[in-house]
Design a protein around this motif. Structure first.
Motif, PDB file in Angstrom:
ATOM      1  N   PRO A   6       0.781  -1.240   0.000  1.00  0.00           N
ATOM      2  CA  PRO A   6       0.000   0.000   0.000  1.00  0.00           C
ATOM      3  C   PRO A   6       0.813   1.291   0.000  1.00  0.00           C
ATOM      4  O   PRO A   6       0.257   2.341  -0.302  1.00  0.00           O
ATOM      5  CB  PRO A   6      -0.837  -0.114   1.272  1.00  0.00           C
ATOM      6  CG  PRO A   6       0.023  -0.915   2.192  1.00  0.00           C
ATOM      7  CD  PRO A   6       0.754  -1.893   1.326  1.00  0.00           C
ATOM      8  N   ILE A  13      -6.423   3.362   2.965  1.00  0.00           N
ATOM      9  CA  ILE A  13      -7.035   2.069   2.642  1.00  0.00           C
ATOM     10  C   ILE A  13      -7.645   1.451   3.896  1.00  0.00           C
ATOM     11  O   ILE A  13      -8.771   0.941   3.885  1.00  0.00           O
ATOM     12  CB  ILE A  13      -5.998   1.123   2.010  1.00  0.00           C
ATOM     13  CG1 ILE A  13      -5.681   1.561   0.578  1.00  0.00           C
ATOM     14  CG2 ILE A  13      -6.481  -0.325   2.038  1.00  0.00           C
ATOM     15  CD1 ILE A  13      -6.815   1.378  -0.400  1.00  0.00           C
ATOM     16  N   ASN A  17     -11.576   0.753   3.842  1.00  0.00           N
ATOM     17  CA  ASN A  17     -11.906  -0.637   3.566  1.00  0.00           C
ATOM     18  C   ASN A  17     -13.133  -1.090   4.350  1.00  0.00           C
ATOM     19  O   ASN A  17     -13.219  -0.912   5.558  1.00  0.00           O
ATOM     20  CB  ASN A  17     -10.713  -1.528   3.920  1.00  0.00           C
ATOM     21  CG  ASN A  17     -10.874  -2.934   3.393  1.00  0.00           C
ATOM     22  OD1 ASN A  17     -11.593  -3.168   2.426  1.00  0.00           O
ATOM     23  ND2 ASN A  17     -10.212  -3.884   4.025  1.00  0.00           N
TER      24      ASN A  17
END
Length: 418
Positions: A6, A13, A17
């Motif tokens: 990442p 994220i 997520n």
């Protein structure tokens, strides 16, 4: 999109997520072993750079080959009808070079980390003399791929004001300054922490100097640090130093096989009191920072490291270089201590002062952590990041530092992020 996903997207994220209405697809280079919490497509360039290409174009050709591999890897998703609303990509390596050709209507927001200059920043920091014209040419041409991103972007993001300032001013009006953020819950002080290295057990209050960097190179002041440690060891019989990082050059010219070996042979520190731990997980970094009496962070005018801000959040005392990226965060005498980059004797003397009277610097430690909580906490910055993504995805024009749109824009019911 990040070739080592990442990367800089790790925090956002984690924040996004699993949220309802958000479909995330990550793209990374094959061979990247970092775990991905979201669906990921890998790409692999079909060939290396040709030997015959002009030296100043090698970086560009490599980026085009990489961008082509990304295009081919994503073409099946486009064929199946998948369409992103907003595309995020780390700029400079070519990964996002052809995203707008895949999805012309999708919004593109590259992460603008660095713009190369022959003079006035990192490339001339160690030698201000005029460069060989071929060197000037190569440095300028490294920006070719970045300029393609700047031309294609709907909006850009840069993590610090100093890094944004390196980009041509004509693009500043379409760039937000938004840092990735620091996990201030994880990187928090704990006076009970201990660090065991061999037969040594270090605790808060011990005379321990720490240093963390990806590699051991001039860009992060590794030679200056080792020289200062060698001097400090002669002045303080009980001081120890810990180095976390790999024996490699992560940034800057690779003009020595090993700066570690060179520095040890040149400055001859006491290796019984200098501990090289290599690459370590975050849990060990946190241990080191919690027991550190002084954390040395030196850098050329270049990209600011996460580790310095994580050290501040952990309550470590920063003894840093008086260079532009550090000054943006560290206020000398209030949230850290600044010293000239090229003066290891001054660094050693300042470290000796810190070790002699650590209680005098407790307020600086507390103010440093308070600054991280106030301005760089990842929860607040991720919330701003979400607003920035939504605004760009909806075609809006973000306000300063990603604080939402300047004008009203329609909030998209669903956001697909690549």
């Amino acid at each position: 999109m990040h070739n080592n996903f990442p990367g800089q997207y790790a925090r956002i994220i984690k924040h996004l997520n699993g949220r309802k209405g958000i479909d995330i697809l990550a793209v990374s280079r094959a061979g990247n072993r970092q775990p991905s919490p979201v669906r990921r497509i890998d790409y692999e360039p079909h060939r290396s750079v040709s030997e015959q290409v002009h030296p100043a174009l090698r970086y560009t050709e490599e980026a085009v080959i990489r961008g082509q591999a990304v295009y081919k890897a994503l073409a099946p998703a486009r064929a199946k009808g998948w369409r992103p609303d907003v595309m995020l990509a780390h700029s400079g390596f070519g990964d996002g070079l052809f995203l707008k050709d895949l999805w012309p209507d999708a919004r593109y927001m590259p992460y603008l980390e660095w713009y190369y200059r022959a003079y006035g920043s990192d490339a001339s920091f160690f030698d201000e003399r005029a460069k060989d014209p071929n060197v000037e040419l190569r440095i300028r041409m490294k920006n070719t791929v970045i300029l393609q991103d700047l031309a294609a972007m709907d909006w850009g993001q840069s993590p610090t004001q100093y890094q944004k300032s390196q980009f041509p001013g004509v693009f500043h009006g379409r760039m937000s300054v938004l840092h990735d953020g620091v996990d201030t819950d994880y990187f928090a002080p704990d006076p009970r922490e201990t660090l065991t290295i061999g037969s040594h057990v270090f605790r808060r209050g011990d005379p321990l100097v720490t240093y963390i960097a990806r590699g051991m190179e001039p860009y992060r002041g590794f030679p200056q640090f080792i020289e200062a440690v060698s001097l400090l060891q002669r002045m303080h019989a009980g001081v120890h130093a810990v180095v976390i990082g790999e024996d490699r050059i992560a940034y800057g010219p690779k003009d020595k096989a090993s700066y570690k070996q060179w520095a040890l042979e040149t400055f001859r520190p006491d290796l019984g009191r200098l501990h090289f731990l290599g690459r370590q997980p975050l849990s060990v970094l946190r241990q080191v920072l919690r027991v550190s009496a002084a954390h040395v962070y030196l850098t050329a005018p270049f990209v600011l490291s996460w580790s310095m801000m994580e050290a501040m959040a952990t309550g470590a005392l920063i003894v840093g270089s008086d260079t532009e990226p550090v000054r943006e965060v560290v206020d000398d005498g209030r949230t850290g201590v600044l010293v000239p980059f090229f003066e290891p004797p001054r660094l050693a003397q300042r470290l000796l002062e810190v070790l002699a009277a650590p209680q005098r610097y407790e307020d600086i430690r507390r103010r440093a952590r308070a600054l991280m909580l106030q301005r760089y906490d990842e929860r607040e910055l991720c919330a701003r990041y979400v607003r920035l993504i939504e605004t760009v995805a909806a075609g809006g024009r973000p306000g300063p530092a990603g604080h939402g749109p300047v004008r009203e824009s329609v909030r998209m019911p669903e956001a697909a992020v690549i």
